[in-house]
Enzyme design. Structure first.
Site, PDB file in Angstrom:
ATOM      1  CG  ASP A 167     -12.516  -9.079  -5.136  1.00  0.00           C
ATOM      2  OD1 ASP A 167     -13.453  -8.361  -4.742  1.00  0.00           O
ATOM      3  OD2 ASP A 167     -11.513  -9.303  -4.437  1.00  0.00           O
TER       4      ASP A 167
ATOM      5  CE1 TYR B  63      -9.753  -7.266  -7.419  1.00  0.00           C
ATOM      6  CE2 TYR B  63      -7.812  -8.620  -7.863  1.00  0.00           C
ATOM      7  CZ  TYR B  63      -8.496  -7.729  -7.054  1.00  0.00           C
ATOM      8  OH  TYR B  63      -7.916  -7.271  -5.913  1.00  0.00           O
TER       9      TYR B  63
ATOM     10  NE  ARG C 107      -4.203  -1.686   0.453  1.00  0.00           N
ATOM     11  CZ  ARG C 107      -5.127  -2.178   1.296  1.00  0.00           C
ATOM     12  NH1 ARG C 107      -5.208  -1.709   2.510  1.00  0.00           N
ATOM     13  NH2 ARG C 107      -5.962  -3.113   0.886  1.00  0.00           N
TER      14      ARG C 107
ATOM     15  CB  CYS D 227     -26.026  -3.142   5.489  1.00  0.00           C
ATOM     16  SG  CYS D 227     -26.026  -4.833   4.893  1.00  0.00           S
TER      17      CYS D 227
ATOM     18  CD  GLU E 149      -4.485  -6.395  -6.467  1.00  0.00           C
ATOM     19  OE1 GLU E 149      -5.256  -7.349  -6.296  1.00  0.00           O
ATOM     20  OE2 GLU E 149      -4.527  -5.366  -5.770  1.00  0.00           O
TER      21      GLU E 149
ATOM     22  CD  GLU F 207      -5.220   0.460  -2.144  1.00  0.00           C
ATOM     23  OE1 GLU F 207      -4.113   0.092  -2.537  1.00  0.00           O
ATOM     24  OE2 GLU F 207      -5.417   1.572  -1.614  1.00  0.00           O
TER      25      GLU F 207
HETATM   26  S1  SF4 Z   1     -23.651  -4.666   7.823  1.00  0.00           S
HETATM   27 FE1  SF4 Z   1     -22.889  -6.755   7.831  1.00  0.00          FE
HETATM   28  S2  SF4 Z   1     -23.691  -7.688   5.982  1.00  0.00           S
HETATM   29 FE2  SF4 Z   1     -23.912  -5.484   5.765  1.00  0.00          FE
HETATM   30  S3  SF4 Z   1     -22.077  -4.856   4.676  1.00  0.00           S
HETATM   31 FE3  SF4 Z   1     -21.682  -4.629   6.847  1.00  0.00          FE
HETATM   32  S4  SF4 Z   1     -20.724  -6.550   7.472  1.00  0.00           S
HETATM   33 FE4  SF4 Z   1     -21.690  -6.879   5.479  1.00  0.00          FE
END
Ligand code: SF4
Length: 349
Positions: A144, A126, A31, A214, A43, A188
């Site tokens: 990836d 990739y 890095r 999420c 890589e 990264e």
């Molecule tokens: S909240 Fe959990 S499932 Fe969602 S991106 Fe983060 S680590 Fe992954």
């Protein structure tokens, strides 16, 4: 078509990821450089190897082959030797061939264009994207398995990752999240989040910078993502080897540049039927390759006549070596393990 608001949301998630990376990104030796040669090597090494497992290999490889000229002018055996322990040796052979390509087709200078990088032997979409973005600032997503997993979870997106269009689909999605001039760091960051936090099993959602956004986490549906329907079926393959030995010396031969284990060393496969009386033991080893289940049987043949031993070697193109010399050769993993076990008790050889 997405609205401006939706695209702004994507960018917001991307920026959060980058903010997290600035503080929590892994401090790795590669890095600290933007040398495309070193990024390319790292890589390729870390494609199928965990960071902790491959770091010493990376350092040793770069020390031995510090630039593309040194790598291109080295012997294949030497390159394979520095790959020993990493497995998937075709990666090392391709690195060597690609180094020669850079010398011959690009005047010894690592190509700067994404499409030229993609022409190098062993470089897929990739790797080309990773090198282009990290070293040359190209606005490309290095998609990836980490991208597939993180993006499909964050957006609860059920696009099938075994679909041939998955790379393109998730690239487009990632580009919506990627702030301008941040492609290298963004890629990264996604690698780090995918391998350290959003792991395939038991993701660390409580520590995840994206847990508020999420969808899979908030809907309690993490096990549903990513979606993968097609599984490649592994085929069974049986191999028979004979470890032919005379007073601590044994026979090896380099494999050809085709099928599995290209250019690695192996033991004889066939032996004269009258040698069966000299078989002292047999071992059966099960070994999995990506799409093959191997069953390998190795017969240990201890010959009593040096003439028979050397004659067989010279007539069939085998090299005679001892334990010490074998450490300078690269063997397929199951044969390497077989030798390691054998040498543990030198009276066995
Ligand atoms: S909240 Fe959990 S499932 Fe969602 S991106 Fe983060 S680590 Fe992954």
């Amino acid at each position: 078509m997405k609205t401006k608001k939706q695209n702004a949301d994507f960018l917001y998630v991307g920026r959060k990821l980058l903010d997290w990376y600035q503080i929590h990104g892994r401090d790795l030796p590669f890095r600290k450089t933007s040398d495309p040669y070193k990024i390319w090597i790292c890589e390729i090494i870390f494609q199928q190897t965990r960071i902790e497992q491959g770091l010493n290999h990376y350092r040793n490889f770069i020390e031995r082959f510090p630039d593309v000229q040194t790598l291109a002018s080295s012997q294949t055996d030497d390159v394979l030797l520095y790959w020993k322990g990493l497995g998937y040796y075709s990666r090392a052979l391709n690195l060597h061939k690609a180094a020669l390509q850079i010398i011959n087709d690009f005047d010894g200078v690592f190509p700067t264009e994404h499409d030229d990088i993609l022409k190098l032997k062993g470089v897929g979409k990739y790797t080309a994207a990773a090198v282009s973005s990290i070293c040359f600032g190209k606005h490309i997503a290095a998609v990836d398995g980490n991208f597939y997993r993180v993006l499909s979870r964050v957006f609860a997106d059920d696009f099938d990752i075994s679909n041939s269009k998955a790379f393109h689909y998730f690239s487009e999605l990632a580009l919506k999240m990627m702030p301008e001039n941040e492609a290298g760091h963004f890629n990264e960051a996604m690698m780090d989040l995918g391998s350290e936090i959003c792991k395939p099993r038991n993701p660390l959602c409580e520590s995840c910078p994206l847990n508020k956004e999420c969808l899979a986490f908030n809907l309690g549906k993490i096990p549903n993502f990513p979606v993968k329907t097609k599984k490649v079926k592994a085929t069974d393959l049986e191999l028979h080897y004979s470890f032919v030995e005379f007073e601590g010396q044994f026979l090896i031969r380099q494999r050809k540049d085709d099928f599995i284990w290209k250019k690695l060393y192996e033991f004889p496969i066939e032996f004269p039927v009258e040698w069966e009386q000299f078989i002292t033991k047999q071992k059966t080893i099960a070994h999995k390759l990506t799409h093959k289940n191997l069953t390998i049987q190795i017969s240990h043949i201890r010959l009593e006549s040096q003439d028979v031993f050397t004659e067989f070697a010279s007539e069939n193109g085998f090299t005679i070596i001892n334990e010490e010399e074998s450490h300078l050769k690269s063997f397929p993993k199951p044969l390497e393990n077989y030798l390691t076990n054998l040498f543990k008790n030198t009276s066995n050889v």
